[in-house]
Write a protein that holds these residues in place. Structure first.
Motif, PDB file in Angstrom:
ATOM      1  N   TRP A  68      28.787  17.150  32.459  1.00 59.09           N
ATOM      2  CA  TRP A  68      27.366  17.491  32.591  1.00 59.09           C
ATOM      3  C   TRP A  68      26.468  16.311  32.904  1.00 59.09           C
ATOM      4  O   TRP A  68      25.241  16.466  32.967  1.00 59.09           O
ATOM      5  CB  TRP A  68      26.879  18.216  31.338  1.00 59.09           C
ATOM      6  CG  TRP A  68      27.457  19.586  31.271  1.00 59.09           C
ATOM      7  CD1 TRP A  68      28.413  20.052  30.415  1.00 59.09           C
ATOM      8  CD2 TRP A  68      27.149  20.672  32.142  1.00 59.09           C
ATOM      9  NE1 TRP A  68      28.716  21.359  30.694  1.00 59.09           N
ATOM     10  CE2 TRP A  68      27.951  21.769  31.747  1.00 59.09           C
ATOM     11  CE3 TRP A  68      26.282  20.837  33.221  1.00 59.09           C
ATOM     12  CZ2 TRP A  68      27.899  23.007  32.391  1.00 59.09           C
ATOM     13  CZ3 TRP A  68      26.224  22.068  33.860  1.00 59.09           C
ATOM     14  CH2 TRP A  68      27.024  23.131  33.440  1.00 59.09           C
ATOM     15  N   GLU A  69      27.058  15.144  33.144  1.00 59.52           N
ATOM     16  CA  GLU A  69      26.279  14.005  33.631  1.00 59.52           C
ATOM     17  C   GLU A  69      26.835  13.507  34.962  1.00 59.52           C
ATOM     18  O   GLU A  69      26.093  13.286  35.906  1.00 59.52           O
ATOM     19  CB  GLU A  69      26.273  12.885  32.585  1.00 59.52           C
ATOM     20  CG  GLU A  69      25.541  13.292  31.305  1.00 59.52           C
ATOM     21  CD  GLU A  69      25.646  12.258  30.192  1.00 59.52           C
ATOM     22  OE1 GLU A  69      26.071  11.107  30.474  1.00 59.52           O
ATOM     23  OE2 GLU A  69      25.310  12.594  29.035  1.00 59.52           O
ATOM     24  N   ARG A  70      28.176  13.401  35.031  1.00 54.23           N
ATOM     25  CA  ARG A  70      28.817  12.937  36.271  1.00 54.23           C
ATOM     26  C   ARG A  70      29.388  14.084  37.091  1.00 54.23           C
ATOM     27  O   ARG A  70      29.836  13.874  38.219  1.00 54.23           O
ATOM     28  CB  ARG A  70      29.903  11.908  35.947  1.00 54.23           C
ATOM     29  CG  ARG A  70      29.351  10.682  35.219  1.00 54.23           C
ATOM     30  CD  ARG A  70      30.347   9.563  35.180  1.00 54.23           C
ATOM     31  NE  ARG A  70      31.617   9.925  34.555  1.00 54.23           N
ATOM     32  CZ  ARG A  70      31.799   9.974  33.233  1.00 54.23           C
ATOM     33  NH1 ARG A  70      30.804   9.702  32.409  1.00 54.23           N
ATOM     34  NH2 ARG A  70      32.983  10.290  32.736  1.00 54.23           N
ATOM     35  N   ASN A  71      29.404  15.290  36.524  1.00 54.96           N
ATOM     36  CA  ASN A  71      29.794  16.510  37.252  1.00 54.96           C
ATOM     37  C   ASN A  71      31.203  16.463  37.836  1.00 54.96           C
ATOM     38  O   ASN A  71      31.424  16.837  38.992  1.00 54.96           O
ATOM     39  CB  ASN A  71      28.787  16.825  38.364  1.00 54.96           C
ATOM     40  CG  ASN A  71      27.384  17.083  37.875  1.00 54.96           C
ATOM     41  OD1 ASN A  71      26.429  16.860  38.593  1.00 54.96           O
ATOM     42  ND2 ASN A  71      27.235  17.545  36.644  1.00 54.96           N
ATOM     43  N   ILE A  72      32.182  16.043  37.033  1.00 53.94           N
ATOM     44  CA  ILE A  72      33.560  16.071  37.511  1.00 53.94           C
ATOM     45  C   ILE A  72      34.014  17.519  37.708  1.00 53.94           C
ATOM     46  O   ILE A  72      33.427  18.454  37.151  1.00 53.94           O
ATOM     47  CB  ILE A  72      34.530  15.357  36.546  1.00 53.94           C
ATOM     48  CG1 ILE A  72      34.672  16.146  35.232  1.00 53.94           C
ATOM     49  CG2 ILE A  72      34.122  13.916  36.323  1.00 53.94           C
ATOM     50  CD1 ILE A  72      35.871  15.747  34.402  1.00 53.94           C
TER      51      ILE A  72
ATOM     52  N   GLN B 140      20.226  12.087  30.857  1.00 54.24           N
ATOM     53  CA  GLN B 140      21.375  11.898  31.743  1.00 54.24           C
ATOM     54  C   GLN B 140      21.943  13.221  32.270  1.00 54.24           C
ATOM     55  O   GLN B 140      22.829  13.224  33.116  1.00 54.24           O
ATOM     56  CB  GLN B 140      22.488  11.145  30.998  1.00 54.24           C
ATOM     57  CG  GLN B 140      22.078   9.772  30.502  1.00 54.24           C
ATOM     58  CD  GLN B 140      21.567   8.887  31.615  1.00 54.24           C
ATOM     59  OE1 GLN B 140      22.246   8.720  32.635  1.00 54.24           O
ATOM     60  NE2 GLN B 140      20.386   8.339  31.453  1.00 54.24           N
TER      61      GLN B 140
ATOM     62  N   ASN C  50      40.709   7.134  30.236  1.00 55.95           N
ATOM     63  CA  ASN C  50      39.611   6.188  30.025  1.00 55.95           C
ATOM     64  C   ASN C  50      39.010   6.321  28.640  1.00 55.95           C
ATOM     65  O   ASN C  50      38.442   5.366  28.098  1.00 55.95           O
ATOM     66  CB  ASN C  50      38.523   6.383  31.087  1.00 55.95           C
ATOM     67  CG  ASN C  50      38.992   6.005  32.478  1.00 55.95           C
ATOM     68  OD1 ASN C  50      39.931   5.217  32.623  1.00 55.95           O
ATOM     69  ND2 ASN C  50      38.351   6.549  33.498  1.00 55.95           N
TER      70      ASN C  50
ATOM     71  N   HIS D  89      25.486  21.056  36.994  1.00 56.33           N
ATOM     72  CA  HIS D  89      26.731  20.990  37.767  1.00 56.33           C
ATOM     73  C   HIS D  89      26.607  21.836  39.036  1.00 56.33           C
ATOM     74  O   HIS D  89      26.262  23.021  38.960  1.00 56.33           O
ATOM     75  CB  HIS D  89      27.896  21.494  36.910  1.00 56.33           C
ATOM     76  CG  HIS D  89      29.223  20.963  37.339  1.00 56.33           C
ATOM     77  ND1 HIS D  89      29.782  21.276  38.552  1.00 56.33           N
ATOM     78  CD2 HIS D  89      30.108  20.124  36.727  1.00 56.33           C
ATOM     79  CE1 HIS D  89      30.946  20.660  38.665  1.00 56.33           C
ATOM     80  NE2 HIS D  89      31.166  19.953  37.573  1.00 56.33           N
TER      81      HIS D  89
ATOM     82  N   GLU E 145      39.638  10.916  32.986  1.00 52.54           N
ATOM     83  CA  GLU E 145      38.637  10.853  31.917  1.00 52.54           C
ATOM     84  C   GLU E 145      39.313  10.721  30.559  1.00 52.54           C
ATOM     85  O   GLU E 145      38.856   9.966  29.695  1.00 52.54           O
ATOM     86  CB  GLU E 145      37.762  12.106  31.947  1.00 52.54           C
ATOM     87  CG  GLU E 145      36.906  12.254  33.177  1.00 52.54           C
ATOM     88  CD  GLU E 145      35.838  11.174  33.323  1.00 52.54           C
ATOM     89  OE1 GLU E 145      35.451  10.573  32.292  1.00 52.54           O
ATOM     90  OE2 GLU E 145      35.419  10.918  34.465  1.00 52.54           O
TER      91      GLU E 145
ATOM     92  N   PRO F  59      29.918  14.335  28.765  1.00 54.68           N
ATOM     93  CA  PRO F  59      29.204  13.528  29.767  1.00 54.68           C
ATOM     94  C   PRO F  59      29.869  13.561  31.136  1.00 54.68           C
ATOM     95  O   PRO F  59      29.182  13.546  32.161  1.00 54.68           O
ATOM     96  CB  PRO F  59      29.223  12.113  29.177  1.00 54.68           C
ATOM     97  CG  PRO F  59      29.493  12.291  27.726  1.00 54.68           C
ATOM     98  CD  PRO F  59      30.361  13.513  27.625  1.00 54.68           C
ATOM     99  N   ALA F  60      31.201  13.604  31.141  1.00 54.62           N
ATOM    100  CA  ALA F  60      31.907  13.650  32.423  1.00 54.62           C
ATOM    101  C   ALA F  60      31.534  14.904  33.202  1.00 54.62           C
ATOM    102  O   ALA F  60      31.361  14.870  34.426  1.00 54.62           O
ATOM    103  CB  ALA F  60      33.415  13.591  32.190  1.00 54.62           C
TER     104      ALA F  60
ATOM    105  N   SER G  38      22.816  16.445  34.274  1.00 51.73           N
ATOM    106  CA  SER G  38      22.753  16.820  35.690  1.00 51.73           C
ATOM    107  C   SER G  38      23.400  18.189  35.863  1.00 51.73           C
ATOM    108  O   SER G  38      24.583  18.359  35.549  1.00 51.73           O
ATOM    109  CB  SER G  38      23.494  15.783  36.544  1.00 51.73           C
ATOM    110  OG  SER G  38      23.533  16.169  37.898  1.00 51.73           O
TER     111      SER G  38
END
Length: 203
Positions: free
Chosen positions: A121-125, A82, A139, A86, A136, A118-119, A84
């Motif tokens: 390095w996976e979703r790149n916030i 997972q 949640n 950044h 985040e 994850p926020a 991604s």
């Protein structure tokens, strides 16, 4: 008595993400206790004269490309599908690092790491976007407002600066760095050596 593994950590380092998950498995296998010490990587680089590998090694023919290959191999080896990279790297992590300092205790701090890694390095916030980080936290079941307010206190700011300086004084220069007592290891590639040491081997 269980040994303590101290992880010198900053969300800004992609290798911190890569090390985090295998480290959980090592701690479980060896019965060690994990302690997360938040530092500010930008400040660490300033104090040590270090810089991100893609910057530092840009002039060395083939080195950046080989590092990328080993990075991909590590992801594959540990099933970190997972991840991604950044797009804003290198980015300012001071807000999220102060959140870790503002945590109530070690369990809470590690829960924050599990929520925000994850926020980032996976979703790149965007780590500088207070609203995005707050979402985040909410949640993830955290008191976002309370934590974010605490990041602005002098106590939290000073403690992060002190953590960074103290880590450098002990020999740290980048992320991920691990300490067991005064023994230090740097880099995700040293996790095998770290586990061996925790299991009774030599450093």
């Amino acid at each position: 008595m269980s040994q303590a593994v101290e992880f010198i950590f900053d969300f800004a380092a992609p290798n911190g993400y890569l090390a985090w998950y295998p480290l959980q498995e090592i701690v479980a296998r060896t019965g060690a206790n994990l302690l997360v010490t938040p530092v500010f990587l930008g400040g660490m680089h300033k104090l040590t004269g270090n810089s991100p590998p893609m910057v530092r090694d840009a002039g060395v023919k083939g080195k950046v490309e080989y590092a990328a290959l080993e990075f991909t191999r590590f992801l594959d080896r540990h099933g970190l599908s997972q991840f991604s990279m950044h797009p804003a790297l290198p980015f300012n992590s001071i807000l999220v690092q102060r959140l870790l300092i503002a945590s109530d205790d070690e369990i809470h701090r590690q829960s924050l790491v599990n929520t925000l890694l994850p926020a980032i390095w996976e979703r790149n916030i965007d780590c500088t976007d207070v609203a995005a980080v707050g979402d985040e936290l909410t949640n993830g079941g955290f008191d976002a407002r309370g934590l974010l307010e605490r990041t602005q206190t002098d106590t939290v700011k000073q403690r992060l600066a002190e953590n960074t300086s103290r880590a450098v004084e002990r020999g740290a220069f980048g992320i991920p760095t691990f300490f067991v007592g005064e023994e230090m290891w740097f880099g995700k590639e040293r996790l095998v050596q770290l586990e061996s040491y925790l299991s009774g081997g030599k450093p």
